[in-house]
Design a protein around this motif. Structure first.
Motif, PDB file in Angstrom:
ATOM      1  N   PHE A  76       0.826  -1.215   0.000  1.00  0.00           N
ATOM      2  CA  PHE A  76       0.000   0.000   0.000  1.00  0.00           C
ATOM      3  C   PHE A  76       0.861   1.268   0.000  1.00  0.00           C
ATOM      4  O   PHE A  76       0.424   2.304  -0.502  1.00  0.00           O
ATOM      5  CB  PHE A  76      -0.955  -0.002   1.194  1.00  0.00           C
TER       6      PHE A  76
ATOM      7  N   LYS B  59       1.627   1.682  -3.485  1.00  0.00           N
ATOM      8  CA  LYS B  59       0.382   2.043  -4.180  1.00  0.00           C
ATOM      9  C   LYS B  59       0.055   3.518  -3.955  1.00  0.00           C
ATOM     10  O   LYS B  59      -0.384   4.214  -4.873  1.00  0.00           O
ATOM     11  CB  LYS B  59      -0.760   1.165  -3.651  1.00  0.00           C
ATOM     12  N   SER B  60       0.266   3.982  -2.704  1.00  0.00           N
ATOM     13  CA  SER B  60      -0.035   5.392  -2.402  1.00  0.00           C
ATOM     14  C   SER B  60       0.891   6.332  -3.161  1.00  0.00           C
ATOM     15  O   SER B  60       0.590   7.509  -3.317  1.00  0.00           O
ATOM     16  CB  SER B  60       0.053   5.654  -0.892  1.00  0.00           C
TER      17      SER B  60
ATOM     18  N   PRO C 112      -1.530   6.687   3.680  1.00  0.00           N
ATOM     19  CA  PRO C 112      -2.860   7.227   4.002  1.00  0.00           C
ATOM     20  C   PRO C 112      -3.946   6.159   3.958  1.00  0.00           C
ATOM     21  O   PRO C 112      -3.891   5.257   3.109  1.00  0.00           O
ATOM     22  CB  PRO C 112      -3.094   8.263   2.898  1.00  0.00           C
TER      23      PRO C 112
ATOM     24  N   SER D 134      -5.701   5.226   0.742  1.00  0.00           N
ATOM     25  CA  SER D 134      -5.152   4.271  -0.241  1.00  0.00           C
ATOM     26  C   SER D 134      -5.782   2.897  -0.091  1.00  0.00           C
ATOM     27  O   SER D 134      -5.635   2.043  -0.968  1.00  0.00           O
ATOM     28  CB  SER D 134      -3.636   4.112  -0.066  1.00  0.00           C
ATOM     29  N   LEU D 135      -6.433   2.652   1.038  1.00  0.00           N
ATOM     30  CA  LEU D 135      -7.039   1.343   1.285  1.00  0.00           C
ATOM     31  C   LEU D 135      -8.333   1.201   0.479  1.00  0.00           C
ATOM     32  O   LEU D 135      -8.937   2.206   0.086  1.00  0.00           O
ATOM     33  CB  LEU D 135      -7.371   1.192   2.772  1.00  0.00           C
ATOM     34  N   PRO D 136      -8.790  -0.043   0.262  1.00  0.00           N
ATOM     35  CA  PRO D 136     -10.086  -0.219  -0.400  1.00  0.00           C
ATOM     36  C   PRO D 136     -11.195   0.459   0.419  1.00  0.00           C
ATOM     37  O   PRO D 136     -11.095   0.529   1.654  1.00  0.00           O
ATOM     38  CB  PRO D 136     -10.281  -1.731  -0.392  1.00  0.00           C
TER      39      PRO D 136
END
Lengths: 273, 288
Positions: free
Chosen positions: A47, A50-51, B203, B206-208
């Protein structure tokens, strides 16, 4: 070594490996945690990339590195620290009484752990790959398999060497072992290519076999792998073979030395030290 | 008079168990080795993320990212150490040192004993935190602008956050009372889940989407956001999931959840210790 002795050793190795291959699967919660646990850092670090809108291959690097943490954790807590547990539970004394060398116990432990970890790494990697939708670009399945197997062999040889210390030391070695988690994840480039560290630091980190194993596997499995290579795959495979031999010899030497010291100082049965 | 005597007695329990915890944490090595081992793990954790940023973004990475993950990472040191530390006490006392039955029959309040043991981990976390801040100041382009006016709010929210993780630690501790030795994987996993879902190093946005709702309900997420806003002197951070929620509102939510956790932890701990006693497993050693 006579044939009788060889058979005895092989039976000893199988006996210890059996527990690791069959026994651990009898406790389903272990299996769940062993598969689930490496997924947590994988997700966290994936993540992060991904961010930052990083390319999907970077996520792949993290997933492969994260899956390989299962091997390192197994080496630390399932191999190196195992003699600590065995001593605490009284099994170590029984090993010493058995008509086989302690080296057979260690090899059995390594083979058993290597076998079960092999499948755990692959399953964890596949789950991670599925969650984050990573596409692989395998340059050679054969060399990828060879590299993976050599990495496991070299890392477990190192684990055998580390295990010897627990014949002599107790809580101090246990605590020091905890230091080999995050610092090794950092130095070996579990979550980023080791090339990012620069060559001097990368060369030192190469003493930990997972460093080179991971780098070679990333080169063989991902499109962006070769662009982030620390050394050519051939060189890394050669070094892995050399490291395996050195660590095996080191394990044999240290085991004899520390077992002797442990017997002389009466520490083999000492609990709560 | 009676209240003062009771408080003094409770303080003594916490102090003694904190001292015991500290001895267990630190007396296996000389202070220098212990100090090195205490600082090396958080530093490595910090460097992993620094190098991930360098690898993915190059040297020109935005300081906003560094500020965000750095504050989260430093505060999470407390979460991991206290949360994992308190539940680990059960395994240490019951399985390893086999002394839990003696503690149970001694005239101490069990709940406070575990709180006290958590203090030892709090000290370790504080040392790691200080070292991380020094390393961050040296190696990262951090821009902290906390004003003097914001400090009381920061201190208040920080103490609230710490108290809440102590209560969470007690809840985990209560669960481990009825678990076998390998139950420590549960506390490690919970810490890991918090690491992902509380927006520690990235952050929450960014999560589902389905996970964002869960994440914002965990008190630690709010605590991290409050700390970031007050330290950076900014009304919001790069985490868009909190946009539209004021800092005062976040502090209120943290205070409320801490109060709920306090009540729940007392009831749950009492229930689980009674359950463990009725099953006869308080001093059970599992050896697997």
């Amino acid at each position: 070594m006579s044939t009788d002795e060889l058979i005895k050793n092989l039976r000893g190795i199988w006996a210890r490996a059996y527990v690791r291959i069959i026994g651990v699967n009898r406790e389903p919660s272990w299996l769940i945690f062993e598969l689930f646990f490496p997924l947590l850092p994988i997700c966290a670090f994936a993540f992060v990339y991904k961010s930052m809108n990083a390319p999907s291959d970077y996520l792949g690097f993290v997933i492969l590195g994260g899956a390989m943490t299962a091997i390192w954790m197994n080496v630390l807590w399932g191999m190196a620290a195992q003699f600590f547990w065995e001593r605490e539970s009284g099994n170590l004394t029984l090993y010493m009484l058995c008509p086989m060398p302690t080296m057979a116990v260690l090899i059995g432990m390594a083979i058993g752990s290597g076998f079960s970890t092999f499948f755990r790494v692959i399953i964890t990697f596949m789950i991670g790959k599925f969650i984050f939708g990573i596409t692989l670009h395998i340059a050679s399945y054969w060399w990828l398999f060879v590299t993976f197997m050599l990495t496991i062999a070299a890392v477990f040889s190192l684990g055998m060497m580390m295990a010897s210390f627990f014949l002599l030391y107790g809580r101090d070695a246990w605590n020091i072992l905890t230091v080999f988690m995050e610092p090794v994840f950092f130095l070996s480039g579990f979550y980023f290519p080791v090339k990012t560290l620069g060559y001097p630091l990368g060369a030192i980190a190469s003493l930990i076999p997972i460093t080179l194993g991971l780098d070679a596997m990333r080169q063989l499995a991902f499109k962006l792998g070769p662009a982030t290579a620390f050394l050519p795959v051939g060189v890394e495979i050669t070094i892995l073979i050399i490291l395996t031999i050195i660590y095996l010899i080191g394990a044999k030497y240290l085991l004899n030395k520390l077992e002797y010291l442990g017997r002389r100082e009466g520490r083999l049965t000492l609990r709560w030290q | 008079m009676a209240i003062t005597a009771t408080l003094k007695r409770l303080y003594k329990i916490v102090k003694s168990s904190a001292w015991l915890g500290w001895q267990l944490e630190s007396n296996w090595a000389d202070p220098l080795i212990f100090a090195i081992i205490t600082i090396i793990r958080p530093l490595a954790q910090l460097f992993i993320i620094i190098f991930m940023f360098r690898f993915a973004l190059g040297p020109g990475a935005s300081p906003d990212f560094f500020n965000f993950f750095f504050i989260g990472n430093v505060i999470y040191l407390y979460v991991y150490n206290v949360l994992f530390g308190i539940s680990q006490v059960i395994f240490e006392d019951r399985e390893h040192y086999e002394v839990i039955k003696y503690i149970y029959i001694s005239p101490v309040n069990w709940y406070l004993y575990f709180i006290g043991r958590g203090f030892a981990r709090l000290i370790v976390a504080t040392v790691s935190c200080i070292v991380s801040i020094i390393a961050g100041a040296l190696f990262l382009p951090l821009k902290f602008n906390m004003t003097a006016a914001a400090f009381p709010a920061f201190a208040f929210s920080f103490i609230l956050g710490l108290i809440s993780i102590f209560f969470m630690g007690i809840i985990m501790c209560a669960l481990t009372l009825v678990m076998a030795r390998h139950g420590n994987m549960m506390s490690e996993s919970i810490s890991g889940i918090f690491f992902i879902s509380c927006g520690v190093i990235f952050p929450i946005s960014s999560l589902p989407l389905w996970l964002q709702g869960v994440s914002t309900a965990i008190p630690i997420s709010g605590w991290l956001e409050i700390s970031r806003r007050l330290i950076l002197n900014a009304p919001t951070t790069i985490d868009s999931v909190w946009h539209g929620v004021s800092t005062a509102d976040l502090i209120y939510r943290l205070g409320f959840s801490t109060a709920v956790l306090c009540v729940f932890s007392v009831i749950f701990f009492h229930f689980m210790s009674m359950l463990a006693r009725s099953k006869g497993i308080i001093d059970r050693t599992t050896s697997y």
